[in-house]
Design a protein around this motif. Structure first.
Motif, PDB file in Angstrom:
ATOM      1  N   ALA A  55       0.856  -1.191   0.000  1.00 39.25           N
ATOM      2  CA  ALA A  55       0.000   0.000   0.000  1.00 39.25           C
ATOM      3  C   ALA A  55       0.886   1.233   0.000  1.00 39.25           C
ATOM      4  O   ALA A  55       2.088   1.165   0.262  1.00 39.25           O
ATOM      5  CB  ALA A  55      -0.919   0.020   1.231  1.00 39.25           C
ATOM      6  N   TYR A  94       1.520   4.365   2.131  1.00 42.01           N
ATOM      7  CA  TYR A  94       1.245   4.765   3.511  1.00 42.01           C
ATOM      8  C   TYR A  94       1.480   6.251   3.770  1.00 42.01           C
ATOM      9  O   TYR A  94       1.277   6.727   4.875  1.00 42.01           O
ATOM     10  CB  TYR A  94       2.121   3.944   4.472  1.00 42.01           C
ATOM     11  N   ASN A 107      -3.907   1.607  -3.371  1.00 42.86           N
ATOM     12  CA  ASN A 107      -4.623   1.142  -2.186  1.00 42.86           C
ATOM     13  C   ASN A 107      -5.991   0.536  -2.497  1.00 42.86           C
ATOM     14  O   ASN A 107      -6.388  -0.441  -1.862  1.00 42.86           O
ATOM     15  CB  ASN A 107      -4.782   2.292  -1.192  1.00 42.86           C
ATOM     16  N   THR A 121      -5.897  -3.394  -4.048  1.00 40.09           N
ATOM     17  CA  THR A 121      -6.560  -4.339  -3.148  1.00 40.09           C
ATOM     18  C   THR A 121      -7.654  -5.118  -3.878  1.00 40.09           C
ATOM     19  O   THR A 121      -7.832  -6.318  -3.646  1.00 40.09           O
ATOM     20  CB  THR A 121      -7.143  -3.592  -1.933  1.00 40.09           C
ATOM     21  N   SER A 135      -5.136  -3.144   7.201  1.00 41.66           N
ATOM     22  CA  SER A 135      -5.834  -1.880   7.002  1.00 41.66           C
ATOM     23  C   SER A 135      -5.164  -0.853   7.918  1.00 41.66           C
ATOM     24  O   SER A 135      -3.953  -0.874   8.113  1.00 41.66           O
ATOM     25  CB  SER A 135      -7.324  -2.057   7.329  1.00 41.66           C
ATOM     26  N   THR A 136      -5.928   0.021   8.506  1.00 41.36           N
ATOM     27  CA  THR A 136      -5.426   0.991   9.484  1.00 41.36           C
ATOM     28  C   THR A 136      -6.568   1.399  10.397  1.00 41.36           C
ATOM     29  O   THR A 136      -7.737   1.422   9.971  1.00 41.36           O
ATOM     30  CB  THR A 136      -4.854   2.251   8.803  1.00 41.36           C
ATOM     31  N   VAL A 178      -9.068   4.343   9.253  1.00 41.80           N
ATOM     32  CA  VAL A 178     -10.190   4.316   8.314  1.00 41.80           C
ATOM     33  C   VAL A 178     -11.375   5.080   8.915  1.00 41.80           C
ATOM     34  O   VAL A 178     -12.337   5.410   8.211  1.00 41.80           O
ATOM     35  CB  VAL A 178     -10.642   2.871   7.976  1.00 41.80           C
ATOM     36  N   TYR A 196      -4.756   9.022   2.101  1.00 42.67           N
ATOM     37  CA  TYR A 196      -4.368   7.731   2.682  1.00 42.67           C
ATOM     38  C   TYR A 196      -5.555   7.140   3.445  1.00 42.67           C
ATOM     39  O   TYR A 196      -5.943   5.994   3.216  1.00 42.67           O
ATOM     40  CB  TYR A 196      -3.162   7.899   3.598  1.00 42.67           C
ATOM     41  N   LYS A 238      -7.749   3.829   2.143  1.00 44.16           N
ATOM     42  CA  LYS A 238      -7.721   2.634   2.986  1.00 44.16           C
ATOM     43  C   LYS A 238      -9.131   2.269   3.441  1.00 44.16           C
ATOM     44  O   LYS A 238      -9.453   1.083   3.614  1.00 44.16           O
ATOM     45  CB  LYS A 238      -6.792   2.837   4.185  1.00 44.16           C
ATOM     46  N   GLU A 293     -10.850  -1.252   2.559  1.00 43.57           N
ATOM     47  CA  GLU A 293     -11.376  -2.153   3.586  1.00 43.57           C
ATOM     48  C   GLU A 293     -12.807  -2.584   3.263  1.00 43.57           C
ATOM     49  O   GLU A 293     -13.210  -3.710   3.577  1.00 43.57           O
ATOM     50  CB  GLU A 293     -11.302  -1.531   4.981  1.00 43.57           C
ATOM     51  N   ARG A 333      -6.183  -3.690  11.932  1.00 45.45           N
ATOM     52  CA  ARG A 333      -6.156  -2.229  11.934  1.00 45.45           C
ATOM     53  C   ARG A 333      -5.119  -1.735  12.947  1.00 45.45           C
ATOM     54  O   ARG A 333      -5.425  -1.570  14.123  1.00 45.45           O
ATOM     55  CB  ARG A 333      -7.519  -1.653  12.303  1.00 45.45           C
TER      56      ARG A 333
END
Length: 359
Positions: free
Chosen positions: A90, A92, A105, A109, A129-130, A133, A156, A160, A164, A180
């Motif tokens: 990804a 970032y 991203n 995906t 993921s993060t 989100v 970003y 993301k 997701e 995450r």
């Protein structure tokens, strides 16, 4: 023989995950960009020497392409394997452009999802993921929520979130675990990292103004910041990748006991300079200053970093706590382990390879 497949190698987290996943009953494959082959070969060789593992299979590919750009021979190799597939590739960068972020991203995906669906024996799909989100949503943020916020702070976060959504849909047909992470820092005991971004931007700034008579606070904040050491992310993710109960789950690998922004900043200043910060620069003035490219480059700080200093949100970690119960895996306290982070930074701060390009 089981096969563990990675995107995102030779990135730091993917490299550390591979080290943790090495075992006698599994082989490792990494789908890499051709432009990264030399770097990937060097890192793969280091891992083999350090762990005594079998060679890591490196497959040329590109997640932005159909079938990930993997040739028929390499895909045929994977078809009959029992696979754990880790998708980490990804962009970032908080300052990334919308076009690039969307291409890698989101479209990337989507391509990975389609590729995974063609593999008949996927035992687990681990997607990174993060926690961000959530965008600009505030309050308590739950692991089983994926709610579109009214605003994202950067592309970003937005891309993301969109990615997701695609992985969430994949849960209907593939055993998926969505990870995450919070803001990732170096190892809690050694301080080791490969890139000075995220919380390291503040260390950059403090280092550049350390000789000032007074080092000020930036605005006034009552918010908390969620920073997690990479070893917690690695240990927890690998454990979850083989835990039956984690299939179909989304997990916040965030600090369950985060510290206030100002407490973290104060500790950084003390660790770096031996003196506590005094006075304050208004947040609006700091934001306006970082709006200038020249100031960002002098201080070594991305402007988007300020957006997280006044964000009032907390990450619920009930899924993580339940699934990791009995594993002994816990998130190290940020303030208690900050000296190792700062020591590693001080040792390597003059090495430009650790620093990200500030735009």
């Amino acid at each position: 023989m089981r096969e563990i497949v990675f995107t995102g190698f030779p990135g730091f987290i993917a490299s550390q995950l591979i080290r943790k996943c090495i075992s006698d009953d599994a082989e490792v494959t990494a789908i890499i960009l051709p432009s990264q082959r030399w770097k990937a070969e060097q890192e793969a060789a280091r891992i083999q020497v350090e762990t005594g593992s079998k060679p890591i299979r490196l497959i040329d590919g590109d997640i932005t392409k159909r079938d990930l750009g993997v040739n028929h021979k390499d895909k045929a190799y994977l078809i009959d394997k029992k696979i754990t597939f880790w998708h980490l590739a990804a962009i970032y960068d908080l300052a990334v452009s919308k076009e690039l972020a969307w291409k890698v991203n989101v479209e990337g995906t989507k391509n990975v999802n389609e590729f995974v669906k063609t593999l008949p024996n996927v035992e687990r799909f681990m997607y990174f993921s993060t926690a961000y989100v959530a965008g600009a949503r505030e309050g308590v943020l739950l692991e089983n929520e994926l709610i579109r916020p009214k605003k994202f702070r950067n592309y970003y976060e937005e891309t993301k979130f969109e990615a997701e959504i695609l992985v969430e849909q994949l849960k209907e047909t593939v055993p998926v675990t969505i990870i995450r992470p919070g803001i990732v820092r170096g190892h809690s005991r050694t301080g080791q990292t490969v890139k000075f971004d995220g919380p390291y931007f503040f260390l950059n700034m403090i280092d550049r103004i350390r000789k000032f008579p007074v080092i000020p606070y930036i605005g006034h904040s009552t918010a908390y910041i969620n920073v997690v050491p990479v070893d917690y992310i690695i240990d927890a993710s690998v454990y979850l990748s083989t835990l039956k109960e984690a299939a179909g789950e989304t997990v916040h690998l965030t600090d369950p006991n985060p510290h206030p922004v100002e407490e973290v900043y104060r500790s950084m200043v003390v660790q770096m300079t031996g003196k506590a910060p005094k006075s304050r620069i208004p947040h609006k003035l700091a934001a306006a200053s970082l709006g200038l490219s020249s100031v960002r480059k002098i201080l070594g700080v991305e402007a988007e970093t300020l957006d997280y200093l006044t964000w009032h949100a907390s990450f619920d970690t009930r899924n993580a706590k339940r699934l990791l119960s009995g594993s002994g895996i816990k998130c190290a306290d940020f303030l208690k382990t900050m000296p190792d982070m700062v020591s590693f930074y001080q040792l390597h701060k003059k090495d430009r390879n650790f620093h990200v390009a500030i735009k």
